[in-house]
Design an enzyme around this catalytic site. Structure first.
Site, mmCIF file in Angstrom:
data_model
loop_
_atom_site.group_PDB
_atom_site.id
_atom_site.type_symbol
_atom_site.label_atom_id
_atom_site.label_comp_id
_atom_site.label_asym_id
_atom_site.label_seq_id
_atom_site.Cartn_x
_atom_site.Cartn_y
_atom_site.Cartn_z
ATOM 1 N N TYR A 44 32.727 32.727 30.474
ATOM 2 C CA TYR A 44 33.696 31.627 29.674
ATOM 3 C C TYR A 44 33.818 30.508 30.916
ATOM 4 O O TYR A 44 33.213 30.619 31.916
ATOM 5 C CB TYR A 44 34.955 32.475 29.950
ATOM 6 C CG TYR A 44 35.437 32.897 31.316
ATOM 7 C CD1 TYR A 44 34.882 34.254 31.802
ATOM 8 C CD2 TYR A 44 36.188 32.378 31.932
ATOM 9 C CE1 TYR A 44 35.383 34.544 33.149
ATOM 10 C CE2 TYR A 44 36.908 32.344 33.414
ATOM 11 C CZ TYR A 44 36.138 33.843 33.869
ATOM 12 O OH TYR A 44 36.440 34.062 35.039
ATOM 13 N N LYS A 183 41.783 39.873 46.725
ATOM 14 C CA LYS A 183 40.895 40.186 45.581
ATOM 15 C C LYS A 183 39.877 41.122 46.048
ATOM 16 O O LYS A 183 39.143 40.832 46.987
ATOM 17 C CB LYS A 183 40.127 38.898 44.892
ATOM 18 C CG LYS A 183 39.372 39.062 43.908
ATOM 19 C CD LYS A 183 39.188 37.810 42.945
ATOM 20 C CE LYS A 183 38.318 38.304 41.999
ATOM 21 N NZ LYS A 183 38.086 37.080 40.967
ATOM 22 N N GLU A 305 35.931 44.591 72.481
ATOM 23 C CA GLU A 305 34.740 45.114 73.349
ATOM 24 C C GLU A 305 34.593 44.044 74.296
ATOM 25 O O GLU A 305 33.524 44.340 75.140
ATOM 26 C CB GLU A 305 33.730 45.232 72.438
ATOM 27 C CG GLU A 305 33.985 46.234 71.512
ATOM 28 C CD GLU A 305 32.629 46.532 70.608
ATOM 29 O OE1 GLU A 305 31.298 46.583 70.977
ATOM 30 O OE2 GLU A 305 32.692 47.033 69.344
HETATM 31 N N1 ASP Z 1 36.639 32.117 39.072
HETATM 32 C C1 ASP Z 1 37.958 31.904 38.410
HETATM 33 C C2 ASP Z 1 39.031 31.586 39.260
HETATM 34 O O1 ASP Z 1 39.106 31.749 40.234
HETATM 35 C C3 ASP Z 1 38.237 33.781 38.408
HETATM 36 C C4 ASP Z 1 39.738 33.969 37.710
HETATM 37 O O2 ASP Z 1 40.531 33.177 37.734
HETATM 38 O O3 ASP Z 1 39.587 35.223 37.629
HETATM 39 O O4 ASP Z 1 39.610 30.440 38.907
#
Ligand code: ASP
Length: 348
Positions: A44, A183, A305
């Site tokens: 899309y 995410k 460390e």
């Molecule tokens: N590539 C898209 C964006 O970050 C993915 C999304 O919206 O889920 O605009």
């Protein structure tokens, strides 16, 4: 309804009910505004559908709030820019200063939503709710979840419970703090989660509840601002790996970076040679290097460390690389000294 229209901003709205809160939607694009040639296609284009079409796709909206929308941008959030961030922050501060606006919803792609939400949480100066949302499925997809996410976001923005909680992120019936959420999955509708501190609340067809408060500073108590700011200092992120080449630091310094975030291996680690390059970057160019992590979750501990002071490095605490970048950018705008930086990562 107050139509606070800037010349370049398109505003659309519904008829007003004086008993309901006024919620403004600021649309920036993303998959929630994406469309595909087929309802069963995973391919899309993001940022295709305008704000009015998105509002029209949400049934029951009129019972929640007086809703109006503005198109701030229409991009896939991989193309989100500093310029849009500043425009968004200024517009939100302007709208929330008005008695005619009770809450704001920002529609946004999911790829960089956590960054925009975290940035806004540090520079928006209001107790009124600001809620970001998006979707993993495009608006034309079978079982698109965008309309329900938007419905829930409006319900949160219109609610008394969300007042004073700072910027919030909602997707998939969950309410998150921008500092804590990431995410975590490339395609799943349950992609957002807060692995270290957990969710802040839940929302189910507009009914909502909070389980905890944010744990760091934000909003009115934040010392950061982008008022009058037109550009942000360049801060780059470098992904660490076995046998990492130290000259990557030099390349970024030469390119004009004022700060560098290392997505470090393990607990914010990098090769000894890279650590020495970080030390040189600060001593010779004043470039601050922050140690974050390429690992999905966990704290990056100071002096773990080795002694951070020996290399002038800062530990990101629980901030991931993208959000460490935002905090460092804002710290640089405020002219913070290296000696003040570590505390900021604990506080914000
Ligand atoms: N590539 C898209 C964006 O970050 C993915 C999304 O919206 O889920 O605009």
């Amino acid at each position: 309804m107050a139509f606070l229209m800037a010349v370049t901003i398109t505003a659309v709205g519904l008829a007003q009910d004086t008993d309901l809160p006024n919620v403004k939607i600021l649309a920036t694009g993303g998959t929630i505004a994406g469309s595909a040639s087929s309802a069963t296609s995973g391919s899309y284009s993001a940022g295709q559908v305008g704000i009015q079409t998105m509002i029209n796709a949400v049934p029951g909206i009129k019972e929640l709030a007086n809703v109006s929308g503005e198109q701030i941008a229409n991009v896939g959030s991989q193309d989100m820019t500093v310029k849009i961030w500043i425009k968004l922050a200024n517009r939100i501060n302007e709208l929330l200063a008005s008695d005619d606006v009770d809450g704001i919803v920002v529609t946004h792609g999911t790829d960089t939503q956590e960054e925009t939400a975290y940035f806004l949480s540090l520079v928006v100066k209001s107790d009124k709710p600001v809620v970001t949302t998006g979707s993993m499925r495009s608006s034309t997809s079978i079982s698109a979840e965008g309309p329900l996410n938007l419905y829930n976001a409006i319900a949160i923005a219109a609610s008394k419970e969300a007042i004073g909680k700072g910027v919030l992120v909602t997707l998939n019936d969950e309410i998150h703090s921008p500092r804590d959420v990431s995410k975590m999955n490339t395609t799943n509708v349950g992609s957002f989660s807060a692995p270290i501190k957990g969710i802040m609340g839940g929302v189910f067809y507009g009914r909502l509840g909070f389980f905890r408060e944010p744990t760091t500073k934000f909003g009115n108590t934040s010392e950061f601002s982008v008022e009058g700011v037109t550009t942000l200092p360049r801060v780059d992120i470098i992904y660490a790996y076995a046998d990492m080449a130290p000259d990557l630091i030099d390349i970024h310094v030469k390119a004009g970076a004022k700060g560098i975030i290392i997505a470090g291996v393990g607990n914010g680690n990098m090769t000894e040679a890279t650590l020495n390059a970080a030390k040189k970057a600060y001593e010779e160019h004043g470039v601050v290097v922050v140690r974050s992590r390429r690992v999905a979750t966990g704290w990056v501990l100071r002096d773990n460390e080795f002694k951070d002071d020996d290399y002038h490095t800062i530990a990101s605490h629980d901030l991931n690389p993208a959000k460490s970048r935002i905090l460092l950018i804002l710290a640089l705008i405020e002219g913070k000294k290296l000696s003040e930086m570590q505390e900021l990562f604990y506080t914000y």
